[in-house]
Structures are given as C-alpha cells and as structure tokens.
Design a protein around this motif. Structure first.
Motif, PDB file in Angstrom:
ATOM      1  N   GLN A 109       0.847  -1.146   0.014  1.00 52.32           N
ATOM      2  CA  GLN A 109      -0.057  -0.175   0.063  1.00 52.32           C
ATOM      3  C   GLN A 109       0.761   1.240   0.153  1.00 52.32           C
ATOM      4  O   GLN A 109       1.827   1.325   0.602  1.00 52.32           O
ATOM      5  CB  GLN A 109      -0.940   0.226   1.521  1.00 52.32           C
ATOM      6  CG  GLN A 109      -1.889  -1.093   1.192  1.00 52.32           C
ATOM      7  CD  GLN A 109      -2.867  -0.802   2.269  1.00 52.32           C
ATOM      8  OE1 GLN A 109      -2.433  -0.700   3.571  1.00 52.32           O
ATOM      9  NE2 GLN A 109      -4.091  -1.045   2.239  1.00 52.32           N
ATOM     10  N   LYS A 110       0.307   2.275  -0.770  1.00 47.52           N
ATOM     11  CA  LYS A 110       1.182   3.406  -0.879  1.00 47.52           C
ATOM     12  C   LYS A 110       0.051   4.828  -0.759  1.00 47.52           C
ATOM     13  O   LYS A 110      -0.999   4.401  -0.958  1.00 47.52           O
ATOM     14  CB  LYS A 110       1.811   3.662  -2.235  1.00 47.52           C
ATOM     15  CG  LYS A 110       2.935   2.576  -2.508  1.00 47.52           C
ATOM     16  CD  LYS A 110       4.028   2.520  -1.673  1.00 47.52           C
ATOM     17  CE  LYS A 110       4.832   1.450  -1.891  1.00 47.52           C
ATOM     18  NZ  LYS A 110       5.750   0.929  -1.074  1.00 47.52           N
ATOM     19  N   ILE A 111       0.699   5.996  -0.094  1.00 43.40           N
ATOM     20  CA  ILE A 111      -0.314   6.895   0.132  1.00 43.40           C
ATOM     21  C   ILE A 111      -0.206   7.938  -1.133  1.00 43.40           C
ATOM     22  O   ILE A 111       1.205   8.100  -1.429  1.00 43.40           O
ATOM     23  CB  ILE A 111       0.148   7.733   1.583  1.00 43.40           C
ATOM     24  CG1 ILE A 111       0.013   6.588   2.712  1.00 43.40           C
ATOM     25  CG2 ILE A 111      -0.501   8.938   1.562  1.00 43.40           C
ATOM     26  CD1 ILE A 111      -1.428   6.414   2.912  1.00 43.40           C
ATOM     27  N   LEU A 112      -0.943   8.644  -1.659  1.00 50.21           N
ATOM     28  CA  LEU A 112      -1.203   9.387  -2.413  1.00 50.21           C
ATOM     29  C   LEU A 112      -1.858  10.564  -1.856  1.00 50.21           C
ATOM     30  O   LEU A 112      -2.922  10.559  -1.627  1.00 50.21           O
ATOM     31  CB  LEU A 112      -1.943   9.055  -3.839  1.00 50.21           C
ATOM     32  CG  LEU A 112      -1.817   9.821  -5.116  1.00 50.21           C
ATOM     33  CD1 LEU A 112      -0.218  10.004  -5.551  1.00 50.21           C
ATOM     34  CD2 LEU A 112      -2.660   9.141  -6.156  1.00 50.21           C
ATOM     35  N   GLN A 113      -1.138  11.858  -1.883  1.00 51.70           N
ATOM     36  CA  GLN A 113      -2.139  12.978  -1.450  1.00 51.70           C
ATOM     37  C   GLN A 113      -2.269  14.323  -2.204  1.00 51.70           C
ATOM     38  O   GLN A 113      -0.894  14.366  -2.962  1.00 51.70           O
ATOM     39  CB  GLN A 113      -1.229  13.055  -0.096  1.00 51.70           C
ATOM     40  CG  GLN A 113      -2.092  14.154   0.821  1.00 51.70           C
ATOM     41  CD  GLN A 113      -1.350  14.425   2.112  1.00 51.70           C
ATOM     42  OE1 GLN A 113      -0.208  14.542   2.441  1.00 51.70           O
ATOM     43  NE2 GLN A 113      -2.118  14.093   3.155  1.00 51.70           N
ATOM     44  N   ARG A 114      -3.140  14.834  -2.258  1.00 49.38           N
ATOM     45  CA  ARG A 114      -3.527  16.248  -3.269  1.00 49.38           C
ATOM     46  C   ARG A 114      -3.196  17.118  -2.064  1.00 49.38           C
ATOM     47  O   ARG A 114      -4.024  17.086  -1.176  1.00 49.38           O
ATOM     48  CB  ARG A 114      -4.627  15.923  -3.764  1.00 49.38           C
ATOM     49  CG  ARG A 114      -4.949  17.441  -4.845  1.00 49.38           C
ATOM     50  CD  ARG A 114      -6.252  17.510  -5.398  1.00 49.38           C
ATOM     51  NE  ARG A 114      -7.310  17.723  -4.064  1.00 49.38           N
ATOM     52  CZ  ARG A 114      -7.579  18.907  -3.543  1.00 49.38           C
ATOM     53  NH1 ARG A 114      -6.840  19.763  -4.177  1.00 49.38           N
ATOM     54  NH2 ARG A 114      -8.421  18.867  -2.820  1.00 49.38           N
ATOM     55  N   ILE A 115      -2.334  17.974  -2.423  1.00 51.81           N
ATOM     56  CA  ILE A 115      -2.233  19.133  -1.463  1.00 51.81           C
ATOM     57  C   ILE A 115      -3.318  20.312  -1.644  1.00 51.81           C
ATOM     58  O   ILE A 115      -3.622  20.572  -2.983  1.00 51.81           O
ATOM     59  CB  ILE A 115      -0.903  19.931  -1.533  1.00 51.81           C
ATOM     60  CG1 ILE A 115       0.141  19.008  -1.176  1.00 51.81           C
ATOM     61  CG2 ILE A 115      -0.780  21.327  -0.730  1.00 51.81           C
ATOM     62  CD1 ILE A 115       1.522  19.433  -1.635  1.00 51.81           C
ATOM     63  N   ASN A 116      -4.027  20.878  -0.706  1.00 52.04           N
ATOM     64  CA  ASN A 116      -5.193  21.715  -0.853  1.00 52.04           C
ATOM     65  C   ASN A 116      -4.553  23.007  -1.128  1.00 52.04           C
ATOM     66  O   ASN A 116      -4.021  23.667  -0.290  1.00 52.04           O
ATOM     67  CB  ASN A 116      -6.009  21.759   0.234  1.00 52.04           C
ATOM     68  CG  ASN A 116      -7.357  22.726   0.401  1.00 52.04           C
ATOM     69  OD1 ASN A 116      -7.207  23.507  -0.736  1.00 52.04           O
ATOM     70  ND2 ASN A 116      -8.194  22.387   1.123  1.00 52.04           N
ATOM     71  N   THR A 117      -4.449  23.634  -2.340  1.00 52.36           N
ATOM     72  CA  THR A 117      -3.863  24.928  -2.774  1.00 52.36           C
ATOM     73  C   THR A 117      -4.558  26.037  -2.050  1.00 52.36           C
ATOM     74  O   THR A 117      -4.102  27.297  -2.431  1.00 52.36           O
ATOM     75  CB  THR A 117      -3.597  24.802  -4.100  1.00 52.36           C
ATOM     76  OG1 THR A 117      -4.671  24.753  -4.697  1.00 52.36           O
ATOM     77  CG2 THR A 117      -2.587  23.944  -4.577  1.00 52.36           C
ATOM     78  N   LYS A 118      -5.604  26.106  -1.673  1.00 54.44           N
ATOM     79  CA  LYS A 118      -6.363  27.053  -1.103  1.00 54.44           C
ATOM     80  C   LYS A 118      -6.047  27.433   0.114  1.00 54.44           C
ATOM     81  O   LYS A 118      -5.894  28.360   0.773  1.00 54.44           O
ATOM     82  CB  LYS A 118      -8.011  26.777  -1.145  1.00 54.44           C
ATOM     83  CG  LYS A 118      -8.552  26.673  -2.371  1.00 54.44           C
ATOM     84  CD  LYS A 118     -10.130  26.562  -2.411  1.00 54.44           C
ATOM     85  CE  LYS A 118     -10.677  26.356  -3.839  1.00 54.44           C
ATOM     86  NZ  LYS A 118     -12.178  25.969  -3.876  1.00 54.44           N
ATOM     87  N   VAL A 119      -5.375  26.338   0.977  1.00 52.79           N
ATOM     88  CA  VAL A 119      -4.766  26.441   2.054  1.00 52.79           C
ATOM     89  C   VAL A 119      -3.237  26.820   1.883  1.00 52.79           C
ATOM     90  O   VAL A 119      -2.774  27.659   2.764  1.00 52.79           O
ATOM     91  CB  VAL A 119      -5.200  25.152   3.216  1.00 52.79           C
ATOM     92  CG1 VAL A 119      -4.255  25.246   4.329  1.00 52.79           C
ATOM     93  CG2 VAL A 119      -6.504  24.871   3.300  1.00 52.79           C
TER      94      VAL A 119
END
Length: 72
Positions: free
Chosen positions: A56-66
């Motif tokens: 298992q791997k983690i994929l994360q999308r950064i919230n560019t509004k924050v």
C-alpha cells in the motif's frame, strides 16, 4: 474509489491517472480515499507486483486554497 475490476470512474479516473504517474498501471489493484483528513485529500493505493506481493502507498493532493505556495 477506483477498482480495476468494475472500473468506477469520474474523479476516481482522474486520481487513477495521477497514480499511474508514480506506479505502473498494471500494478494498481484499487485506490480509495481516506475521508478523515481536514485539509488535503489522501488516497491509499493498493498495489501488487508480478509475484502477487501486495503493498500500500499513500497518494496525497495538497489543498492549494490552504497552502497557496506549496513549492516553498
């Protein structure tokens, strides 16, 4: 959730396409969103290799509004 067996698409297809930039598409078994995050979108990518070993791997999308300047 993306599952290559039943091919659920929409935003899931977008996440799958992003995941293929990091992992071989034939190794991705499924992807599901972890819904406990408050800021970023986090996904678990379940993989299997040619010997049927799973990981298992983690994929994360950064919230560019924050995080308006994530390159810093």
């Amino acid at each position: 959730m993306f599952n290559k067996m039943n091919r659920v698409y929409s935003q899931s297809q977008y996440i799958y396409n992003v995941a293929t930039q990091f992992f071989f598409s034939n190794s991705i078994d499924n992807i599901y969103k972890i819904s406990k995050g408050n800021i970023n979108d986090t996904y678990v990518v379940n993989l299997s290799d040619e010997n049927s070993r799973q990981s298992q791997k983690i994929l994360q999308r950064i919230n560019t509004k924050v995080f308006t300047r994530p390159n810093l």
